[in-house]
Design a protein around this motif. Structure first.
Motif, mmCIF file in Angstrom:
data_model
loop_
_atom_site.group_PDB
_atom_site.id
_atom_site.type_symbol
_atom_site.label_atom_id
_atom_site.label_comp_id
_atom_site.label_asym_id
_atom_site.label_seq_id
_atom_site.Cartn_x
_atom_site.Cartn_y
_atom_site.Cartn_z
ATOM 1 N N ARG A 21 0.786 -1.383 0.090
ATOM 2 C CA ARG A 21 -0.104 -0.008 0.107
ATOM 3 C C ARG A 21 0.984 1.312 -0.030
ATOM 4 O O ARG A 21 0.558 2.320 -0.543
ATOM 5 C CB ARG A 21 -0.902 0.029 1.253
ATOM 6 C CG ARG A 21 -2.099 -0.977 1.178
ATOM 7 C CD ARG A 21 -3.134 -0.759 0.280
ATOM 8 N NE ARG A 21 -2.783 -1.323 -1.201
ATOM 9 C CZ ARG A 21 -3.327 -0.639 -2.302
ATOM 10 N NH1 ARG A 21 -4.367 0.427 -2.206
ATOM 11 N NH2 ARG A 21 -3.114 -1.066 -3.565
ATOM 12 N N ASN A 25 0.211 4.074 -3.094
ATOM 13 C CA ASN A 25 -0.254 5.437 -2.597
ATOM 14 C C ASN A 25 0.941 6.307 -2.837
ATOM 15 O O ASN A 25 0.662 7.589 -3.042
ATOM 16 C CB ASN A 25 -0.341 5.454 -1.087
ATOM 17 C CG ASN A 25 -1.824 4.940 -0.907
ATOM 18 O OD1 ASN A 25 -3.077 5.383 -1.171
ATOM 19 N ND2 ASN A 25 -2.154 3.558 -0.370
ATOM 20 N N VAL A 29 -0.218 10.242 -3.121
ATOM 21 C CA VAL A 29 -0.026 11.309 -2.242
ATOM 22 C C VAL A 29 1.583 11.568 -1.768
ATOM 23 O O VAL A 29 2.446 10.696 -2.302
ATOM 24 C CB VAL A 29 -0.638 10.838 -0.748
ATOM 25 C CG1 VAL A 29 -2.163 10.674 -1.267
ATOM 26 C CG2 VAL A 29 -0.159 9.387 -0.368
ATOM 27 N N THR A 78 -12.825 -0.713 -0.790
ATOM 28 C CA THR A 78 -13.041 0.602 -0.648
ATOM 29 C C THR A 78 -12.111 1.719 -0.057
ATOM 30 O O THR A 78 -12.287 1.886 1.118
ATOM 31 C CB THR A 78 -14.445 0.731 0.163
ATOM 32 O OG1 THR A 78 -14.417 -0.014 0.965
ATOM 33 C CG2 THR A 78 -15.719 0.354 -1.009
ATOM 34 N N CYS A 79 -10.981 1.800 -0.682
ATOM 35 C CA CYS A 79 -9.785 2.394 -0.192
ATOM 36 C C CYS A 79 -9.549 3.729 -0.831
ATOM 37 O O CYS A 79 -10.158 3.736 -1.918
ATOM 38 C CB CYS A 79 -8.604 1.670 0.083
ATOM 39 S SG CYS A 79 -7.963 0.824 -1.471
ATOM 40 N N ASP A 80 -8.869 4.659 -0.261
ATOM 41 C CA ASP A 80 -8.717 6.031 -0.862
ATOM 42 C C ASP A 80 -7.327 5.689 -2.076
ATOM 43 O O ASP A 80 -7.380 6.497 -2.995
ATOM 44 C CB ASP A 80 -8.446 7.286 -0.145
ATOM 45 C CG ASP A 80 -9.408 7.380 0.719
ATOM 46 O OD1 ASP A 80 -10.663 7.290 0.361
ATOM 47 O OD2 ASP A 80 -9.238 7.884 2.119
ATOM 48 N N GLY A 81 -6.597 4.736 -1.751
ATOM 49 C CA GLY A 81 -5.495 4.763 -2.854
ATOM 50 C C GLY A 81 -5.995 3.754 -3.844
ATOM 51 O O GLY A 81 -6.746 3.126 -3.917
ATOM 52 N N ARG A 564 -6.837 5.221 14.065
ATOM 53 C CA ARG A 564 -6.028 5.460 12.881
ATOM 54 C C ARG A 564 -4.724 4.265 13.220
ATOM 55 O O ARG A 564 -3.891 4.419 12.312
ATOM 56 C CB ARG A 564 -5.463 6.668 12.552
ATOM 57 C CG ARG A 564 -6.488 7.792 12.139
ATOM 58 C CD ARG A 564 -6.171 9.253 12.210
ATOM 59 N NE ARG A 564 -4.658 9.576 11.744
ATOM 60 C CZ ARG A 564 -4.018 10.785 11.922
ATOM 61 N NH1 ARG A 564 -4.660 11.661 12.691
ATOM 62 N NH2 ARG A 564 -2.951 11.201 11.325
ATOM 63 N N ARG A 605 -8.258 -2.240 3.870
ATOM 64 C CA ARG A 605 -8.717 -0.802 4.110
ATOM 65 C C ARG A 605 -7.825 0.082 5.090
ATOM 66 O O ARG A 605 -7.194 0.823 4.933
ATOM 67 C CB ARG A 605 -10.251 -0.668 4.436
ATOM 68 C CG ARG A 605 -10.974 -1.164 3.006
ATOM 69 C CD ARG A 605 -12.386 -1.080 3.477
ATOM 70 N NE ARG A 605 -12.850 -2.369 3.962
ATOM 71 C CZ ARG A 605 -13.719 -2.697 4.714
ATOM 72 N NH1 ARG A 605 -14.350 -1.785 5.552
ATOM 73 N NH2 ARG A 605 -14.122 -4.023 4.867
ATOM 74 N N ASP A 608 -4.192 0.385 3.675
ATOM 75 C CA ASP A 608 -4.201 1.672 3.073
ATOM 76 C C ASP A 608 -4.010 2.995 3.679
ATOM 77 O O ASP A 608 -3.470 3.844 3.400
ATOM 78 C CB ASP A 608 -5.462 1.676 2.044
ATOM 79 C CG ASP A 608 -5.499 2.577 0.859
ATOM 80 O OD1 ASP A 608 -4.711 2.331 -0.208
ATOM 81 O OD2 ASP A 608 -6.047 3.535 1.150
ATOM 82 N N ALA A 609 -5.212 3.013 4.751
ATOM 83 C CA ALA A 609 -5.158 4.255 5.538
ATOM 84 C C ALA A 609 -3.911 4.565 6.169
ATOM 85 O O ALA A 609 -3.523 5.683 6.375
ATOM 86 C CB ALA A 609 -6.510 4.096 6.375
ATOM 87 N N ARG A 612 -1.048 5.725 3.917
ATOM 88 C CA ARG A 612 -1.529 7.282 3.248
ATOM 89 C C ARG A 612 -1.037 8.133 4.526
ATOM 90 O O ARG A 612 -0.397 9.391 4.277
ATOM 91 C CB ARG A 612 -2.875 7.387 3.003
ATOM 92 C CG ARG A 612 -3.277 6.629 1.669
ATOM 93 C CD ARG A 612 -4.777 6.733 1.315
ATOM 94 N NE ARG A 612 -5.215 7.778 0.918
ATOM 95 C CZ ARG A 612 -5.064 8.402 -0.421
ATOM 96 N NH1 ARG A 612 -4.439 7.543 -1.338
ATOM 97 N NH2 ARG A 612 -5.299 9.426 -0.826
#
Ligand SMILES: Cc1cc2nc3c(=O)[nH]c(=O)nc-3n(C[C@H](O)[C@H](O)[C@H](O)COP(=O)(O)OP(=O)(O)OC[C@H]3O[C@@H](n4cnc5c(N)ncnc54)[C@H](O)[C@@H]3O)c2cc1C
Length: 646
Positions: A21, A25, A29, A78-81, A564, A605, A608-609, A612
């Motif tokens: 990840r 990412n 980012v 469903t992740c942002d990356g 987090r 997920r 990934d978070a 990031r």
């Protein structure tokens, strides 16, 4: 010049997923002008780490089908990356990159762990070789023994390795898996007493690492525990000692080598974990089932969203309701002929029923044509309670347990019992909901350790994390061959008059050897891993020994992180530069194992978070910044006003 250094302790599947990840990412980012250096520390090879190492018996299997194991994201996640697809274990095994040992693996096989080790090693190489140019990964074949922070808020991190090297970092991730820990006091007592009497006691541990030579051919051994560690034990002492199976399906015959001991096994439930389900009900399972009752909104509304929740009266009833509703919903959809009235009417009645009494089952029975279809959590959790008591004769216990296992193997392959699959899918969603609740800090330590990490985790493993059906068929064959004997539920293990005594009700077995066939129960108060033990001693991680209401110590449970995944300290504050991931961490997403493909695995997920975060958290102000963070909410007393609100 390096701009950002991340040190990851542990190089097992969690670290693999995190590095993957970070690579994905880092293309989108952070600044491409900033160089990112990742240092991964593990004495075992990266990718597989300790559990998935090549150096172990090829007889030990995974407990998921090869088609259900992946370490790569897909469109369901469903992740942002960015999603970076890759092959599942089965797809890899069928492709050009497969190792020789993987060549014979088919999609429905349960892979030997050594084959999964090859897949993970290959995945590690692929991930590292496809990193963007500004990201580099360095693997250190060593053990991390100390972690220090210097500067304000520990802005600058130093990880000391066993061989003396010191890794400097801005951010540290502890992904150490199951932490090494000392024996619990009762196990230590058994070890000491056994040693002084010349008995052999094998305490809880990873079965692949255990010393089993002391379990002699033909000799009785009391075995406490019937979960996956027990299945591994049986494999190593049966086939591992030269025995063989012939036959097909559930009709196997075991041919002993003569080197096996006789295993007298029991546990609290007295039966093994349920076999893995042998059918699918949806072509493309899209992820853990969404919650209908144990919802975020419902939990937020309880206690006005801030007060500590009471697990037993506020959370557990919603868990049971959620599972029962999933069971009946599938039954009404798939087998209307076995139901009466409508599912909606039943659900309305269930919502108002008292889950903790027999009311839930009584309400349901009026909607069922066949009482066998009732969802009775008490009976599910303790299947022998109604059939075996302390007076039941040993031969009857053996017969009942063997029949229970036989019926389980049949049922778990029977799609007409697909409400079992609905409960399984929902259990994954419940697990995620409870994980969220844990990291929200709204559960008291006692409830977290006793009920979530203890009872619920045990129930989850029993129902959803069982062995391949073939292993249970083998168990029955070993039972028929006299190598495995069933003792029954509520097994107690003691040493009396120079021998181990296994006692279930009035049934008693004496033996010179005994095995506690399970992983140690996570207890941060017992951790011996020097890095984590040092942090705990310094108050840099949170650990509180918990007493049950009856005054018995139930340990300190797992490590605690915030939503987090940042480490929570003893005083409830959050360390801004340290992250905790994996099975040692309470509520860590996906800690239980590998995700299925197309399943939106919570571990992906979370990785990934965190990746990031690692790429974007400000680190340029390393030594000077003093981050002020809101303390993690630490409930200290139950809020009586909100306790029964719902
Ligand atoms: C026997 C067993 C069988 C399992 N079978 C399955 C299965 O079939 N399917 C499934 O989905 N899941 C299974 N699991 C669940 C397992 O937790 C996950 O599959 C996965 O291994 C978890 O990955 P992890 O990286 O978090 O932890 P681990 O795999 O435990 O990796 C952690 C790594 O950290 C390293 N480490 C620890 N402390 C230090 C330190 N101080 N310094 C440096 N390195 C350190 C260890 O050496 C280890 O390599 C199994 C677990 C066990 C114990």
């Amino acid at each position: 010049m390096t701009d950002r250094r991340i040190v990851v302790v542990g190089a097992g599947p969690r670290a693999l997923g995190l590095v993957e990840r970070i690579g994905a990412n880092a293309r989108v980012v952070g600044s491409p002008r900033e160089r990112v250096e990742v240092h991964v520390v593990d004495p075992h090879p990266p990718g597989g780490g300790r559990i998935w190492r090549s150096a172990q018996s090829p007889l030990l299997w995974m407990n998921s089908e090869a088609q259900d194991v992946t370490v790569f994201t897909d469109a369901s996640v469903t992740c942002d990356g960015p999603v970076v697809p890759g092959p599942s274990l089965a797809e890899w095994a069928a492709g050009p990159d497969a190792s020789a040992a993987a060549a014979a693996l088919s999609a429905h096989d349960f892979a030997p762990r050594v084959v999964q080790a090859d897949y993970l090693e290959w995945a590690w190489r692929r991930v590292v070789s496809t990193l963007p140019e500004h990201v580099t990964v360095h693997a250190h074949a060593d053990r991390a023994v100390e972690l220090h922070g210097t500067g304000a808020e520990g802005g600058h991190q130093q990880v000391t390795l066993a061989r003396g090297a010191v890794l400097e970092g801005d951010l540290v991730v502890l992904a150490q898996g199951y932490l090494d820990q000392a024996h619990a006091p009762n196990e230590q007592r058994l070890l000491d007493d056994a040693a002084s009497r010349g008995l052999t006691y094998v305490p809880p541990g990873h079965t692949a690492d255990l010393e089993l030579e002391g379990l002699r051919a033909g000799e009785p051994v009391v075995v406490r525990g019937m979960g996956l560690a027990f299945i591994d034990l049986v494999v190593l002492l049966g086939e591992g000692r030269g025995g063989t199976f012939t036959g097909e399906g559930t009709q196997l015959t075991y041919h002993p080598s003569g080197r096996e001991p006789v295993l007298h096994v029991g546990s609290r439930r007295g039966v093994p974990y349920h076999a893995k389900l042998g059918y699918e009900v949806r072509a493309a399972a899209s992820g853990p089932a969404p919650m209908r009752h144990l919802t975020r909104e419902r939990l937020t509304a309880l206690g006005a969203g801030t007060a500590a929740l009471d697990y037993r009266t506020q959370v557990w009833p919603l868990v049971v309701l959620e599972l029962a509703v999933a069971h009946y919903r599938r039954l009404f959809e798939a087998h209307p002929e076995r139901t009466r009235g409508t599912f909606e009417a039943l659900e309305r009645a269930l919502v108002t029923a008292d889950v903790t009494s027999g009311e839930l089952t009584a309400v349901a029975l009026t909607h069922l044509a066949d009482p066998e279809d009732v969802f009775d959590i008490e009976r599910i959790d303790r299947p022998l309670r109604a059939v075996i008591d302390h007076t039941t004769r040993p031969t009857d216990v053996e017969r009942v347990v063997a029949e229970h296992i036989r019926l389980d193997v049949v049922r778990r392959a029977d799609a007409s019992r697909s409400s079992d699959r609905a409960v399984f899918d929902t259990l994954l969603g419940v697990y995620a909901a409870l994980a969220e609740l844990v990291v929200s800090g709204r559960l008291l330590d006692e409830d977290r350790v006793r009920h979530v990490e203890g009872h619920f985790h045990g129930l989850f493993s029993f129902l959803a994390s069982g062995p391949p059906p073939r292993r249970l068929a083998e168990l029955l064959a070993l039972h028929r061959a006299g190598v495995v004997r069933f003792l029954g539920p509520d097994l107690e293990l003691t040493i009396e008059e120079g021998a181990f005594v296994g006692r279930s009700g009035d049934r008693v077995v004496r033996a010179r050897a005994a095995v506690d066939a399970r992983l140690p129960r996570p207890d941060s108060a017992l951790v011996t891993d020097p890095l984590v033990a040092g942090l705990l001693a310094a108050g840099e991680l949170r650990s509180r020994p918990v007493m049950a209401a009856d005054g018995t110590a139930i340990g300190a449970g797992q490590l605690v992180a915030d939503a987090r995944a940042r480490a929570v300290r003893a005083d409830g504050t959050v360390h801004p530069r340290r992250y905790l991931l994996g099975p040692a961490v309470s509520g860590s997403a996906g800690a239980g194992g590998f995700s299925r493909p197309r399943f939106n695995g919570p571990g992906f997920r979370q990785n990934d978070a965190v990746a990031r975060d690692l790429l974007t958290v400000a680190v340029s102000d390393r030594a000077t910044a003093r981050l002020r963070l809101a303390p993690h909410p630490v409930p200290t007393t139950r809020d009586k006003d909100h306790r029964h609100a719902s």
